[in-house]
Design a protein around this motif. Structure first.
Motif, PDB file in Angstrom:
ATOM      1  N   GLU A  20     -10.982  -3.302   5.257  1.00 21.58           N
ATOM      2  CA  GLU A  20     -12.063  -3.460   4.375  1.00 21.58           C
ATOM      3  C   GLU A  20     -11.975  -3.742   2.839  1.00 21.58           C
ATOM      4  OE1 GLU A  20     -12.643   0.884   4.988  1.00 21.58           O
ATOM      5  OE2 GLU A  20     -13.653   0.502   6.870  1.00 21.58           O
ATOM      6  N   GLY A  21     -12.917  -4.345   2.203  1.00 22.47           N
ATOM      7  CA  GLY A  21     -12.671  -4.547   0.777  1.00 22.47           C
ATOM      8  C   GLY A  21     -13.439  -6.028   0.566  1.00 22.47           C
ATOM      9  N   VAL A  64      -8.136  -2.600   2.033  1.00 27.70           N
ATOM     10  CA  VAL A  64      -7.155  -1.799   2.760  1.00 27.70           C
ATOM     11  C   VAL A  64      -7.871  -1.478   4.039  1.00 27.70           C
ATOM     12  CG1 VAL A  64      -6.358   0.733   2.802  1.00 27.70           C
ATOM     13  CG2 VAL A  64      -6.915  -0.469   0.698  1.00 27.70           C
ATOM     14  N   ALA A  65      -6.839  -1.620   5.104  1.00 23.64           N
ATOM     15  CA  ALA A  65      -7.088  -1.304   6.476  1.00 23.64           C
ATOM     16  C   ALA A  65      -7.736   0.250   6.827  1.00 23.64           C
ATOM     17  CB  ALA A  65      -6.001  -1.244   7.271  1.00 23.64           C
ATOM     18  N   ASP A  66      -8.330   0.316   7.573  1.00 27.18           N
ATOM     19  CA  ASP A  66      -9.236   1.531   7.838  1.00 27.18           C
ATOM     20  C   ASP A  66      -8.283   2.481   8.618  1.00 27.18           C
ATOM     21  OD1 ASP A  66      -9.516   0.599  10.524  1.00 27.18           O
ATOM     22  OD2 ASP A  66     -11.829   0.441  10.393  1.00 27.18           O
ATOM     23  N   ALA A  98      -0.254  -6.451   5.466  1.00 24.07           N
ATOM     24  CA  ALA A  98      -1.107  -6.216   6.775  1.00 24.07           C
ATOM     25  C   ALA A  98      -1.950  -5.009   6.585  1.00 24.07           C
ATOM     26  CB  ALA A  98      -0.325  -6.120   7.757  1.00 24.07           C
ATOM     27  N   ALA A  99      -1.778  -3.986   5.729  1.00 26.66           N
ATOM     28  CA  ALA A  99      -2.058  -2.872   5.604  1.00 26.66           C
ATOM     29  C   ALA A  99      -3.027  -2.687   4.145  1.00 26.66           C
ATOM     30  CB  ALA A  99      -1.322  -1.404   5.827  1.00 26.66           C
ATOM     31  N   HIS A 100      -2.433  -3.369   3.307  1.00 30.99           N
ATOM     32  CA  HIS A 100      -3.298  -3.136   1.983  1.00 30.99           C
ATOM     33  C   HIS A 100      -2.799  -4.617   1.325  1.00 30.99           C
ATOM     34  CE1 HIS A 100       0.319  -1.632   0.319  1.00 30.99           C
ATOM     35  NE2 HIS A 100       0.325  -0.918   1.405  1.00 30.99           N
ATOM     36  N   VAL A 101      -3.902  -5.096   0.572  1.00 28.25           N
ATOM     37  CA  VAL A 101      -3.624  -6.107  -0.292  1.00 28.25           C
ATOM     38  C   VAL A 101      -4.308  -5.864  -1.635  1.00 28.25           C
ATOM     39  CG1 VAL A 101      -3.099  -7.966   1.262  1.00 28.25           C
ATOM     40  CG2 VAL A 101      -5.476  -7.548   0.758  1.00 28.25           C
ATOM     41  N   ASN A 102      -3.889  -6.537  -2.991  1.00 30.80           N
ATOM     42  CA  ASN A 102      -4.365  -6.397  -4.102  1.00 30.80           C
ATOM     43  C   ASN A 102      -4.002  -7.347  -4.854  1.00 30.80           C
ATOM     44  OD1 ASN A 102      -2.105  -4.254  -3.826  1.00 30.80           O
ATOM     45  ND2 ASN A 102      -1.611  -5.317  -5.829  1.00 30.80           N
ATOM     46  N   ASN A 103      -4.631  -7.488  -6.247  1.00 27.61           N
ATOM     47  CA  ASN A 103      -4.362  -8.482  -7.374  1.00 27.61           C
ATOM     48  C   ASN A 103      -2.919  -8.238  -7.794  1.00 27.61           C
ATOM     49  OD1 ASN A 103      -4.556  -7.247  -9.937  1.00 27.61           O
ATOM     50  ND2 ASN A 103      -6.557  -6.830  -9.208  1.00 27.61           N
ATOM     51  N   PRO A 104      -2.010  -9.052  -8.404  1.00 29.51           N
ATOM     52  CA  PRO A 104      -0.809  -9.055  -8.844  1.00 29.51           C
ATOM     53  C   PRO A 104      -0.689  -8.041 -10.246  1.00 29.51           C
ATOM     54  CG  PRO A 104      -1.519 -11.274  -9.402  1.00 29.51           C
ATOM     55  CD  PRO A 104      -2.641 -10.365  -8.588  1.00 29.51           C
ATOM     56  N   ARG A 151      -1.996   5.732   3.118  1.00 30.70           N
ATOM     57  CA  ARG A 151      -3.227   5.495   3.130  1.00 30.70           C
ATOM     58  C   ARG A 151      -4.063   5.537   1.745  1.00 30.70           C
ATOM     59  NH1 ARG A 151      -8.712   5.297   4.770  1.00 30.70           N
ATOM     60  NH2 ARG A 151      -9.477   3.023   4.996  1.00 30.70           N
ATOM     61  N   PRO A 152      -4.056   6.793   1.426  1.00 30.73           N
ATOM     62  CA  PRO A 152      -4.713   7.328   0.044  1.00 30.73           C
ATOM     63  C   PRO A 152      -4.236   6.836  -1.186  1.00 30.73           C
ATOM     64  CG  PRO A 152      -4.267   9.418   1.550  1.00 30.73           C
ATOM     65  CD  PRO A 152      -3.458   8.131   2.175  1.00 30.73           C
ATOM     66  N   VAL A 153      -2.711   6.561  -1.067  1.00 33.67           N
ATOM     67  CA  VAL A 153      -1.902   5.925  -2.216  1.00 33.67           C
ATOM     68  C   VAL A 153      -2.597   4.437  -2.385  1.00 33.67           C
ATOM     69  CG1 VAL A 153       0.069   4.914  -3.123  1.00 33.67           C
ATOM     70  CG2 VAL A 153       0.147   7.316  -2.101  1.00 33.67           C
ATOM     71  N   ALA A 154      -2.706   3.751  -1.241  1.00 31.33           N
ATOM     72  CA  ALA A 154      -3.190   2.354  -1.154  1.00 31.33           C
ATOM     73  C   ALA A 154      -4.528   2.349  -2.017  1.00 31.33           C
ATOM     74  CB  ALA A 154      -3.067   1.776   0.233  1.00 31.33           C
ATOM     75  N   ILE A 155      -5.461   3.159  -1.552  1.00 30.61           N
ATOM     76  CA  ILE A 155      -6.784   3.099  -2.143  1.00 30.61           C
ATOM     77  C   ILE A 155      -6.804   3.728  -3.546  1.00 30.61           C
ATOM     78  CG2 ILE A 155      -9.031   4.200  -1.663  1.00 30.61           C
ATOM     79  CD1 ILE A 155      -8.533   4.286   1.406  1.00 30.61           C
TER      80      ILE A 155
END
Length: 428
Positions: free
Chosen positions: A206-207, A301-303, A316-322, A363-367
């Protein structure tokens, strides 16, 4: 049941293993943990498990660690977390210690500086360590080749992952035109934003994807000699073309956005890169460009981070800008938490339900931390409204000039706050 082994480079990649383990892996089709993706996150997970004597197979589609310059920042929290494993000492020997983060505005110049030495009582490493991620990956691969419980399979592509009725998982692997099946009690997908493992498990990602791409280029130009008061780490805001300038041991890395209207091939051309660099620091001589790449940037972030015996970690679980250097570090934190929980189950008699803690912690940290922070950073860097830009600059000046605010900001920026909140690092 025999594995149908047709894995290219198997002998080369397992030359450091004991004969008993190599023969066992050749004879059997099972392992404790199979890891898909041999980048820094997957290699770290394999290394931490192998240190505990857990049988692990690391599968990667590349013939060796690729030279990827997209990430080079290691935060104090990460160095603290990995110190006991020996990884931190290795990074320190390869990296550049940078204690000061500089915030700039392209129009007005330096805005504020955050000195991470304010964290001296909170961490043994009050600085950002700049080290290309592929150097860590290569070091981990070299160590894994010598560890009795580890097997590395390079030039091997996982085409499918299947859940087993006994609670394990099977990776379907192709190499040199032949197919093999590897059964594992647990499987970890560390295979990037386009993860085959995640897709095979039917897990949503999702994202959104940013409309612009990012250009990364490297040069050995002496920015410190040419730019007044420049620091090794700086973020320069600009409504038209912000940039990130980072000194690493071998060169300077420059990150700039590429308009959606510009093709990747054009952005990688010498003329385009020269224009970007000349806009950052005019030079009467052309810049020598050592490396360059253009890549898509996502906030996703993967659900789910777990599907029965299958787990996701890193990109594979979460991606973001650098912008903040949190993606690589967050992935390494994933690997640390997940391998700790797997070790508890596989070696210390823990319950498989204990593995639910991994998603609950990460997962909460990733979000709420990684994705949210990097989104805010990018928004501030590209802000177009002059009054908002001015307010952003004033806010950063106020934070960095106030000892209490600077300390709290340093805790957040170094990811110490998020690791303390989940109990991975002790409170002061």
């Amino acid at each position: 049941m025999m594995i149908q082994h047709h894995i290219l480079y198997l002998e080369a990649c397992t030359s450091g293993l004991t004969s008993n383990h190599k023969e066992s892996f050749m004879r059997e089709n099972s392992t404790d943990v199979a890891i898909v993706g041999g980048g820094p996150v997957g290699a770290l997970a394999a290394f931490l498990l192998a240190q505990e004597g857990i049988d692990v197979v690391l599968i990667d589609q590349n013939a060796e660690a690729i030279e990827d310059y997209r990430a080079s920042t290691f935060h104090p929290a990460t160095l603290d977390l990995l110190a006991a494993s020996g990884v931190t000492d290795a990074l320190l020997s390869m990296g550049l210690q940078c204690p000061v983060i500089q915030y700039r505005d392209r129009a007005t110049g330096p805005v504020a500086e955050l000195d991470l030495s304010v964290l001296s009582a909170d961490t043994k490493y009050p600085f950002r360590l700049q080290c290309e991620q592929f150097k860590l990956t290569r070091w981990l691969h070299e160590k894994l080749e010598m560890m009795p419980s580890a097997t590395l399979l390079f030039s091997s592509n996982v085409t499918d992952v299947q859940a087993n009725s006994d609670g394990g998982a099977t990776a379907v692997v192709t190499s040199n035109g032949s197919e093999s099946r590897i059964d594992a009690r647990y499987l970890i997908g560390c295979d990037g934003a386009r993860s085959t493992v995640r897709q095979a498990m039917g897990i949503n990602f999702e994202g959104y994807t940013h409309p612009e791409q990012f250009l990364v280029a490297g040069t050995q130009f002496d920015f410190k000699g040419a730019m007044k008061n420049i620091q090794s780490i700086n973020y320069t805001a600009d409504p038209d073309e912000w940039f990130l300038l980072l000194e690493i041991p071998d060169m300077w890395r420059i990150v700039v956005p590429v308009s959606p209207n510009v093709a990747a091939s054009k952005a990688q051309s010498s003329d385009y890169i020269q224009r970007c660099l000349q806009n950052i620091c005019p030079s009467d001589q052309p810049y020598e460009i050592l490396v360059n790449s253009v890549y898509r940037v996502h906030q996703r972030v993967a659900d789910r981070f777990r599907s029965d015996a299958v787990f996701l970690a890193g990109d594979a679980a979460h991606v973001n800008n650098p912008l903040g250097g949190m993606g690589l570090n967050g992935g390494l934190h994933d690997a640390f938490v997940l391998t700790r929980e797997l070790t508890s189950v596989l070696r210390n008699g823990g319950s498989s339900t204990d593995l639910d803690r991994y998603e609950a912690l990460r997962r909460p940290v990733a979000i709420n931390d990684i994705n949210a922070t990097t989104e805010r950073n990018k928004k501030a860097m590209e802000e177009r409204d002059p009054s908002v830009r001015s307010a952003n600059n004033d806010r950063m000046k106020r934070i960095c000039s106030d000892p209490t605010l600077a300390y709290e900001h340093a805790l957040d920026a170094s990811m110490i706050t998020s690791l303390r909140a989940t109990g991975l690092l002790p409170s002061r």
